[in-house]
Enzyme design. Structure first.
Site, PDB file in Angstrom:
ATOM      1  N   GLU A  38       0.886  -1.186   0.000  1.00 37.15           N
ATOM      2  CA  GLU A  38       0.000   0.000   0.000  1.00 37.15           C
ATOM      3  C   GLU A  38       0.903   1.208   0.000  1.00 37.15           C
ATOM      4  O   GLU A  38       1.652   1.414   0.963  1.00 37.15           O
ATOM      5  CB  GLU A  38      -0.825   0.037   1.286  1.00 37.15           C
ATOM      6  CG  GLU A  38      -1.506  -1.263   1.597  1.00 37.15           C
ATOM      7  CD  GLU A  38      -2.993  -1.165   1.412  1.00 37.15           C
ATOM      8  OE1 GLU A  38      -3.456  -0.123   0.923  1.00 37.15           O
ATOM      9  OE2 GLU A  38      -3.662  -2.132   1.753  1.00 37.15           O
ATOM     10  N   CYS A  42      -1.922   8.772   4.020  1.00 36.66           N
ATOM     11  CA  CYS A  42      -1.843   8.577   2.565  1.00 36.66           C
ATOM     12  C   CYS A  42      -3.156   8.982   1.912  1.00 36.66           C
ATOM     13  O   CYS A  42      -3.206   9.259   0.727  1.00 36.66           O
ATOM     14  CB  CYS A  42      -1.424   7.178   2.183  1.00 36.66           C
ATOM     15  SG  CYS A  42      -1.986   5.928   3.281  1.00 36.66           S
TER      16      CYS A  42
END
Ligand code: FAD
Length: 1023
Positions: free
Chosen positions: A781, A815
């Site tokens: 990720e 993020c």
């Protein structure tokens, strides 16, 4: 001092205490007065053309539930639409939503009008006319002059007033100051006028209490919402909020006293209730106001704990020694509170059934009137039964006429107001005024209330209920109406997994727990984080100190960084333990996860406090991280059970004589490499997913947040994970992390972090080492360059506030954070103004201070990097807004300004590179096409947002804005496990969706077995 009274009759809310229809004197009187009032109501009901038109419109709107919702959504967007084309387009989009049933002929009429040369203009004029008709009904005017005429007319009809300046929660300090000024202007303006109004003893005096004589009442009365006085109104930041609100409220109270006006504090949503009461009590004890009785507050009877509130206010009034007014309402936010509680997994603070609210209202009415010498009662209801009950109590007690004030809303309750006034009662009308845009929330609330099937007014207007039913005792209604239950059940369908609620820091006790934990953890500073292999704590020679990001001189923890030799041993053990753990029952593995979750729950505030000190996370961010860690444990436990049914229930594709089965197995030792930004949640998610799937794990937490990560190791051990199944190796990515990734024994690598490191891991994993038996599976990720698109018709307050929250949440170090906002067409200038106001109203501070909205960055490197990006922003674009830490803050911790830039090129560094800090680029687009193109024009595809009130544009963006997580009309951070599985594509990751139904597959190998069971032409019969 007089003793307070309690109750006349058994508590009406207690269904067991009295037969619903049992007759007592108050009930008899209630029925009698109710009938008189209904009669008077008929005489006083409206008759004008506007009333008839309004009635027709409501009838049309309520013809179908879906139509009603879509029409009200249209009313909400209408004031922000700039052209007749936009109005016509929106109207037709709303009215053609799936499931909307238009009245006969309306659909064809609309199509016909649309085809006419001036069709759009015609539709727009009709829509504006309809909306004006509605808003003029509920809103007295757009300015004080118009409103003055309305209140003077009310006084002529023997009704007093309280003025409400429209506008809901403010989002910037500039706006809050403006509100304060408007209240002051209103008091001055009305103060000058009141002398010209002839005295009217029916409304200008009150014979308070049994023992007191007549009191002159202020003619001017204003209602104030405290949240409009401070942009950062936050019950968690109780001290800061209270001080700021009081500072703005004092001048209003002082001027009210000076000009002889009364101030009434409105009550808003439940989250604000305690804070509002606290501020009210604090300011009323100040010497300047302690002996002032012309002030009041609201109690909402739909709240389960409202009785406690009212008792608290009575005790306070007695302690203070001067009475004040209580306006008793049922509550205006029932739908909101019910939905919000469901979204947060909280128990709703409001009653579920209308009859419960009504019964509680009667109980509180009784309590209030009994104590009217301390708490001046104002009964605010349009429900004849509720009002008649108050009249009955007042008469039964033999109170002088007009002890109780009756309050109604402008445009809603005026017929009952007139009926009461004609009986000689003291009536006050709540008169909202102000501009249309801020008034929309109020208008829509009134429309909803007016069209709700549960509403008394609606029942009367529809002539739907017989008189006896309208006057029925609440407890008796329980047996006839149960719509509350139905509404709740349909709005909340419960899946097996439930998200862990976040701690409600609006509650004072929770604030105290957190403050205690912060104190306790401070006493543990210097905590040594060990390496753990095979259940044994080990040290290393490389001990690294971690400083507090808010105060870099404080060392909070010291971590033994693992050596390569320790990594080697950890992997050896992981390899040895793998076959044993793999074959442990799924139920037992799931049990370990659920117990891990329990450990986190038990240590919740302690872990939160460590996050504050070690990661620099403000309270809510810290707690959200722990809640998510709990969710991962519970969710993956349930998911693994779903994927691994008992042998007999596995997926089968049998044919006669051939049995086929499909099931999952573990892959092998998994290496977990986690980041610092969600120091517990991401680490836990990756680790427990691997474990519950039957893999052994070697955990390499982030260097910056080893103490928080160590809670995971402690939790797994406390949960009964056998020694050696998990090893804990804090240390450096470049050495230990790299060695673990490269090792031949590693079967799975779960990584969350930067694109550069993620891509390097993927490359390294593809390089097969001598002796390696598995192809390494990488779950990665990575980063994002997330954009929010703001449509021309968006609610720009919501958009600005959502964008700022998405940008500055945990200092932009998520993020999912927003780093670009793309604003379409005519919305650009207003949006920029709102964004600037909002951003420059945030509070930069130490993460341990609950008032902080922007804390520090994680370390000095990040601080340097972000300051550099701010420089790049200045070079590539123009600074729009900036909130800067003080020089002391900058010297003390790793603080940076929050900044927004305009005019930077979409292909420049500011708009292309992942920044990971509170820096935002604002871009302009002419059309939605262009906006989507800009949004899509980076390497990443993680999160995205869209603010719009056009159903067609929302549908299009849903299809075409290809990001992993798209959020519509809300902030783009804060994904919840199961509800918003998280992760993106392109350079944002391999699309693994943490917290989603496919995630565990990354840690599993599917297998198939086929058995030919036929022997010489016969086979067992399939079970
Ligand atoms: C002068 C005045 C000032 C006001 N100020 C405030 C204020 O400061 N804050 C505020 O919140 N409201 C305020 N209100 C609004 C008020 O709360 C609503 O107008 C009121 O709830 C409507 O109640 P009613 O008795 O007139 O009507 P009714 O039709 O008897 O009651 C409707 C109310 O019942 C409750 N209800 C509806 N469905 C359910 C259900 N399924 N379960 C439980 N309860 C249910 C809701 O509170 C709903 O508003 C004020 C009203 C007036 C008249």
């Amino acid at each position: 001092m007089l003793q307070s009274q309690t109750q006349l009759t058994p508590h009406p809310h207690d269904g067991t205490s009295a037969e619903p229809n049992a007759v007592n004197p108050i009930e008899q009187l209630t029925q009698q007065l109710g009938q008189q009032l209904l009669h008077a109501l008929k005489r006083n009901s409206h008759t004008g053309i506007a009333d008839a038109l309004y009635e027709q419109m409501l009838k049309l709107a309520t013809h179908d539930d879906k139509l009603k919702v879509e029409l009200f959504r249209f009313v909400d967007v209408l004031p922000s639409l700039q052209s007749s084309t936009a109005v016509a387009r929106h109207l037709s989009e709303y009215l053609t939503q799936p499931g909307v049933r238009l009245p006969a002929g309306a659909g064809s009429l609309m199509s016909l009008v649309q085809k006419l040369p001036f069709g759009d203009k015609l539709m727009s004029t009709a829509a504006h006319w309809g909306a004006r008709l509605m808003s003029e009904r509920f809103i007295a005017g757009s300015n004080l002059a118009e409103t003055t005429r309305a209140v003077e007319r009310l006084r002529e009809r023997n009704m007093a007033f309280t003025l409400d300046l429209l506008g809901e929660a403010v989002i910037s300090e500039r706006e809050a100051e403006l509100y304060q000024r408007k209240y002051l202007d209103m008091l001055r303006g009305m103060g000058d006028l009141q002398g010209r109004w002839p005295a009217n003893p029916q409304i200008d005096t009150a014979p308070y209490g049994i023992t007191l004589g007549a009191t002159a009442l202020p003619r001017v009365n204003v209602s104030v919402k405290l949240s409009s006085l401070y942009a950062r109104f936050d019950p968690m930041a109780a001290e800061a909020t209270s001080e700021a609100v009081k500072a703005r409220l004092r001048p209003i109270l002082a001027l009210a006293r000076q000009t002889g006006a009364q101030v009434h504090i409105d009550m808003e949503q439940y989250d604000y209730r305690s804070m509002t009461v606290r501020i009210f009590k604090e300011i009323l004890m100040e010497p300047a106001y302690r002996d002032w009785e012309h002030i009041g507050i609201v109690v909402q009877a739909y709240l389960r704990d409202s009785e406690q509130d009212l008792r608290g206010l009575l005790a306070f009034a007695q302690q203070r020694g001067t009475p004040f007014t209580i306006r008793l309402v049922k509550g205006a936010y029932w739908d909101f509170e019910t939905m919000l509680a469901a979204q947060r997994d909280y128990t709703a603070p409001v009653f579920a059934h209308k009859w419960e609210t009504d019964a509680n209202y009667e109980a509180l009415t009784q309590f209030l009137i009994l104590n009217s010498q301390f708490l001046h009662p104002a009964i605010a209801s349009h429900n004849v039964r509720s009002v008649a009950h108050a009249q009955a109590i007042s008469q039964q007690l033999g109170l002088p006429p007009r002890t109780v004030e009756y309050q109604v809303l402008f445009g809603m309750g005026e017929s009952i107001g007139r009926a009461l006034a004609s009986q000689g009662e003291r009536v006050r009308v709540y008169v909202p005024f102000g501009e249309t845009l801020p008034g929309m929330a109020y208008l829509v609330r009134r429309l909803l209330e007016n069209t709700s099937n549960d509403s008394f007014i609606r029942q009367v207007e529809l002539n739907a209920s017989a008189q006896a039913e309208l006057l029925m005792k609440p407890a008796a209604r329980r047996l006839t109406l149960d719509s509350g239950v139905k509404r709740q059940a349909s709005s909340v369908s419960r899946p097996i997994f439930q998200n862990e609620p976040v701690v409600d820091f609006a509650i004072a006790a929770n604030q105290q727990h957190m403050a205690d934990a912060l104190k306790q953890v401070r006493g543990e500073f210097g905590f040594a984080v060990p390496v753990v292999i095979g259940g044994r704590r080990e040290e290393s020679l490389n001990v690294v100190a971690r400083e507090n990001p808010s105060c870099k001189n404080e060392v909070v923890s010291r971590t033994h960084f693992a050596t390569l030799e320790q990594a080697e041993r950890a992997l050896n053990l992981a390899e040895r333990m793998f076959p044993i753990w793999r074959d442990v029952d799924v139920a037992a593995r799931a049990h370990v996860l659920r117990r891990t979750a329990d450990y986190f729950r038990q240590h919740r505030h302690e872990i939160n406090a460590w996050q504050v000190y070690e990661a620099g996370k403000p309270w809510r961010d810290a707690d959200g991280d722990v809640a998510e860690a709990i969710d991962f444990c519970d969710f993956y436990a349930a998911e693994m059970e779903r994927l691994s049914p008992a042998q007999g229930a596995r997926r089968k594709r049998n044919v006669p004589g051939e049995w086929n089965e499909y099931f999952y197995d573990a892959r092998g030792p998994a290496v977990i490499i986690a980041p610092w930004n969600f120091p517990l949640a991401i680490l836990t998610g990756m680790t427990v997913a691997a474990l519950v799937a039957g893999n052994t794990v070697v955990i390499k937490p982030s260097e910056q947040t080893s103490r928080v990560a160590y809670f995971l190791m402690q939790a797994l051990e406390a949960a009964g994970l056998p020694p050696g199944v998990a090893a804990f190796l804090p240390g450096e990515g470049e050495s230990v992390g790299a060695a673990l990734v490269a090792d031949r024994r590693t079967a799975v690598i779960a990584f969350t972090g930067s694109k550069a490191v993620g891509l390097h891991i993927l490359k390294e994993a593809a390089d097969v080492k001598p002796g390696q038996r598995e192809i390494k599976h990488v779950v990665a990720e990575l980063g994002g360059k997330n954009a929010i698109i703001v449509d021309e018709d968006a609610d720009l307050d919501e958009a600005a506030s959502g964008t700022v929250h998405s940008t500055i949440g945990y200092s932009g170090q998520k993020c999912s954070a927003a780093s670009r906002v793309i604003v379409i067409g005519s919305a650009y200038d207003t949006f920029c103004k709102r964004l600037k106001d909002t951003l420059e109203s945030i509070c930069i501070g130490d993460a341990q201070d609950p008032a902080t909205t922007l804390g520090p960055l994680i370390d000095a490197d990040s601080q340097r990097r972000i300051l550099n990006y701010i420089e790049i922003g200045r070079q590539e674009g123009r600074l729009l807004a900036m909130q800067t830490p003080s020089p002391e803050q900058q010297a003390k911790g790793w603080f940076v300004p929050a900044a927004a830039f305009v005019d930077a090129p979409a292909e420049g560094r500011l708009c292309q590179e992942e920044i990971f800090g509170p820096v935002l680029a604002v871009l302009r687009a002419n059309t939605l096409d262009e906006a989507l193109k800009i949004a899509d024009g980076t390497l990443y595809a993680l999160t995205g947002g869209f603010y719009s009130r056009s159903p067609a544009n929302i549908a299009r963006v849903r299809r075409e804005f290809r990001v992993g997580n798209l959020y519509i009309n809300r902030k783009i951070t804060g994904a919840l496990v199961d509800r918003q599985p998280f992760g993106g594509g392109r350079m944002s990751g391999v699309g693994s969706k943490a917290g989603g139904p496919d995630y565990l597959h990354h840690f599993l190998l599917p297998r198939t077995t086929t058995e030919l069971v036929m022997r010489r032409g016969f086979a067992p019969v399939e079970e």
